[in-house]
Design an enzyme around this catalytic site. Structure first.
Site, mmCIF file in Angstrom:
data_model
loop_
_atom_site.group_PDB
_atom_site.id
_atom_site.type_symbol
_atom_site.label_atom_id
_atom_site.label_comp_id
_atom_site.label_asym_id
_atom_site.label_seq_id
_atom_site.Cartn_x
_atom_site.Cartn_y
_atom_site.Cartn_z
ATOM 1 N N CYS A 69 -4.435 -9.610 -34.793
ATOM 2 C CA CYS A 69 -5.247 -9.226 -33.623
ATOM 3 C C CYS A 69 -5.937 -10.422 -32.962
ATOM 4 O O CYS A 69 -6.345 -10.343 -31.808
ATOM 5 C CB CYS A 69 -6.288 -8.181 -34.020
ATOM 6 S SG CYS A 69 -5.521 -6.669 -34.616
ATOM 7 N N HIS A 126 -12.018 -7.897 -28.644
ATOM 8 C CA HIS A 126 -10.822 -7.227 -29.159
ATOM 9 C C HIS A 126 -11.118 -5.725 -29.224
ATOM 10 O O HIS A 126 -12.208 -5.313 -29.607
ATOM 11 C CB HIS A 126 -10.479 -7.760 -30.541
ATOM 12 C CG HIS A 126 -9.394 -6.996 -31.219
ATOM 13 N ND1 HIS A 126 -8.206 -6.674 -30.591
ATOM 14 C CD2 HIS A 126 -9.307 -6.470 -32.476
ATOM 15 C CE1 HIS A 126 -7.445 -5.995 -31.432
ATOM 16 N NE2 HIS A 126 -8.089 -5.842 -32.577
ATOM 17 N N ASN A 185 -5.700 0.241 -30.116
ATOM 18 C CA ASN A 185 -5.648 -1.147 -30.588
ATOM 19 C C ASN A 185 -4.246 -1.702 -30.351
ATOM 20 O O ASN A 185 -3.302 -1.302 -31.030
ATOM 21 C CB ASN A 185 -6.025 -1.184 -32.072
ATOM 22 C CG ASN A 185 -6.074 -2.605 -32.628
ATOM 23 O OD1 ASN A 185 -5.652 -3.547 -31.963
ATOM 24 N ND2 ASN A 185 -6.572 -2.741 -33.835
HETATM 25 O O1 UT7 Z 1 -7.566 -4.706 -35.306
HETATM 26 C C1 UT7 Z 1 -7.820 -4.848 -36.660
HETATM 27 C C2 UT7 Z 1 -9.188 -4.439 -36.943
HETATM 28 N N1 UT7 Z 1 -9.214 -3.081 -37.393
HETATM 29 C C3 UT7 Z 1 -10.328 -2.429 -37.329
HETATM 30 O O2 UT7 Z 1 -11.251 -2.977 -36.826
HETATM 31 C C4 UT7 Z 1 -10.452 -1.071 -37.941
HETATM 32 C C5 UT7 Z 1 -11.701 -1.035 -38.750
HETATM 33 N N2 UT7 Z 1 -11.949 0.222 -39.371
HETATM 34 C C6 UT7 Z 1 -12.221 1.347 -38.692
HETATM 35 O O3 UT7 Z 1 -12.230 1.337 -37.484
HETATM 36 C C7 UT7 Z 1 -12.608 2.577 -39.456
HETATM 37 O O4 UT7 Z 1 -12.813 2.252 -40.809
HETATM 38 C C8 UT7 Z 1 -11.579 3.718 -39.339
HETATM 39 C C9 UT7 Z 1 -11.591 4.256 -37.935
HETATM 40 C C10 UT7 Z 1 -10.202 3.188 -39.672
HETATM 41 C C11 UT7 Z 1 -11.943 4.857 -40.295
HETATM 42 O O5 UT7 Z 1 -13.264 5.299 -40.045
HETATM 43 P P1 UT7 Z 1 -14.249 5.584 -41.243
HETATM 44 O O6 UT7 Z 1 -15.488 6.067 -40.662
HETATM 45 O O7 UT7 Z 1 -14.297 4.335 -42.092
HETATM 46 O O8 UT7 Z 1 -13.532 6.787 -41.999
HETATM 47 P P2 UT7 Z 1 -13.033 6.874 -43.512
HETATM 48 O O9 UT7 Z 1 -11.847 6.018 -43.734
HETATM 49 O O10 UT7 Z 1 -14.199 6.700 -44.430
HETATM 50 O O11 UT7 Z 1 -12.611 8.390 -43.582
HETATM 51 C C12 UT7 Z 1 -13.573 9.447 -43.486
HETATM 52 C C13 UT7 Z 1 -12.843 10.774 -43.600
HETATM 53 C C14 UT7 Z 1 -11.947 10.851 -44.827
HETATM 54 O O12 UT7 Z 1 -12.011 12.192 -45.282
HETATM 55 P P3 UT7 Z 1 -12.907 12.550 -46.568
HETATM 56 O O13 UT7 Z 1 -12.376 11.733 -47.680
HETATM 57 O O14 UT7 Z 1 -14.301 12.199 -46.185
HETATM 58 O O15 UT7 Z 1 -12.661 14.023 -46.716
HETATM 59 C C15 UT7 Z 1 -10.571 10.585 -44.283
HETATM 60 O O16 UT7 Z 1 -9.573 11.182 -45.061
HETATM 61 O O17 UT7 Z 1 -11.981 10.943 -42.454
HETATM 62 C C16 UT7 Z 1 -10.663 11.239 -42.917
HETATM 63 N N3 UT7 Z 1 -9.712 10.688 -41.971
HETATM 64 C C17 UT7 Z 1 -9.263 11.383 -40.919
HETATM 65 N N4 UT7 Z 1 -9.503 12.621 -40.469
HETATM 66 C C18 UT7 Z 1 -8.890 13.014 -39.345
HETATM 67 C C19 UT7 Z 1 -9.161 9.455 -41.953
HETATM 68 N N5 UT7 Z 1 -8.349 9.330 -40.900
HETATM 69 C C20 UT7 Z 1 -8.384 10.506 -40.237
HETATM 70 C C21 UT7 Z 1 -7.773 10.990 -39.074
HETATM 71 N N6 UT7 Z 1 -8.056 12.236 -38.663
HETATM 72 N N7 UT7 Z 1 -6.927 10.224 -38.349
#
Ligand code: UT7
Length: 321
Positions: free
Chosen positions: A115, A248, A278
């Site tokens: 990225c 970004h 992204n």
């Molecule tokens: O360009 C490279 C740089 N990349 C980034 O900057 C990405 C950085 N990370 C992020 O933006 C975030 O960490 C994410 C958007 C990827 C995830 O957000 P989060 O708030 O960290 O969510 P999480 O991974 O802790 O997931 C929370 C819940 C989980 O369910 P439980 O275990 O709490 O029941 C996941 O299974 O959300 C669930 N989940 C989803 N639900 C619906 C994860 N992905 C999805 C989805 N739709 N697509």
């Protein structure tokens, strides 16, 4: 004698025609429009058509940047393509772009900094121009990121989109305009936090995007603010002097977090993540092309670019437009 700087003569962007909304995605992936908008700020993404490759997106963006710069293809003697999704393992996508632009002269190569690739490309082109190795450079960020997604992994497949953005750089001597300072960083100890599950040397496959999202998020704001502050202190400018912040576009919450930590007013922040998702190396030049195209970024403005991604890699660049 005034200082020679690399001036951005023109920018251009290209997005594939097909738009996939969160609604459409939620028909095949266990996700919802509400979750995606709330956690990441994405509403839709563009997806390349069958037979449409990274080099094709790059060429569209390059032609628009050349038009914007009022320069011809033949004026370019350096092509750098930042991409994580090359057409082929080799030759470089930049060489394929060179061929599609009908050029035989100069040099063309790819940069792989995920990225942060456009920032790495910009700094490399800046060094080539200042050292006399090239006269005019095309720096392109181009990706077909949707081709390396695991569509059964909802934690990554909702986050990415395809697109390309390009900038034409030329050395200029008015001492005011151009790239004023840049900072590039990497720390390979984080390689396993954001990577692909395969590659030519390890699995002989291309692999899929794998990300420990929370870990990446935890590092993003701090690393972004560090390089932005480095660049400001190297030039003597402060956040108050900035006209535009072009980050970004990975996650709206990361952009807002960095903006708040740096005390940049939201109205000075260019946002495209809602419509582009992204696009990895393409995100910063796409955002630039949009903001220059609609007249927000004007000649003389002070513009801060930043990116952070796989590696980890991160960087920032301050430009007097
Ligand atoms: O360009 C490279 C740089 N990349 C980034 O900057 C990405 C950085 N990370 C992020 O933006 C975030 O960490 C994410 C958007 C990827 C995830 O957000 P989060 O708030 O960290 O969510 P999480 O991974 O802790 O997931 C929370 C819940 C989980 O369910 P439980 O275990 O709490 O029941 C996941 O299974 O959300 C669930 N989940 C989803 N639900 C619906 C994860 N992905 C999805 C989805 N739709 N697509």
């Amino acid at each position: 004698m005034s200082t020679l700087r690399s001036i951005v003569r023109g920018v251009g962007g290209y997005l594939p025609a097909r738009i996939v909304t969160n609604e459409e995605l939620s028909k095949t992936v266990d996700t919802s429009d509400e979750w995606i908008q709330q956690r990441v700020g994405i509403k839709q993404r563009h997806v390349a058509a069958e037979g449409e490759f990274t080099s094709d997106l790059a060429v569209h963006a390059a032609r628009r940047a050349l038009d914007n710069a009022r320069l011809a293809q033949a004026d370019i003697d350096l092509i750098i393509v930042a991409t994580t999704t090359p057409d082929l393992t080799f030759p470089a996508t930049a060489a394929i772009v060179q061929q599609k632009l009908g050029l035989h002269h100069g040099a063309a190569f790819d940069i792989q900094a995920v990225c942060s690739g456009f920032l790495y490309g910009l700094v490399t082109a800046d060094s080539f121009l200042k050292s006399g190795m090239a006269r005019r450079a095309l720096v392109i960020g181009a990706e077909t990121a949707t081709r390396i997604l695991d569509w059964t992994d909802r934690t990554t497949c909702v986050l990415f989109g395809d697109g390309a953005g390009a900038a034409v750089l030329e050395l200029g001597g008015d001492g005011e305009h151009g790239i004023l300072a840049s900072s590039l960083r990497s720390d390979g100890h984080f390689a396993d936090k954001l990577n692909t599950t395969g590659g030519p040397s390890t699995t002989q496959t291309i692999g899929h995007i794998h990300m420990e999202g929370k870990e990446v998020f935890r590092h993003a704001v701090g690393k972004i603010t560090d390089v932005v502050e480095n660049v400001l202190s190297a030039t003597g400018y402060t956040v108050k002097d900035l006209d535009w912040f072009v980050p970004h576009q990975a996650n709206l919450r990361i952009i807002q977090g960095a903006g708040e930590k740096l005390h940049i007013p939201p109205e000075k922040v260019i946002i495209t993540v809602d419509r582009h998702a992204n696009t990895s190396a393409a995100s910063v030049p796409l955002a630039l092309a949009e903001a220059v195209g609609d007249g927000r970024i004007k000649r003389g403005d002070l513009v801060m670019l930043e990116a952070m991604g796989g590696g980890f890699t991160w960087g920032a660049s301050l430009i007097r437009w």
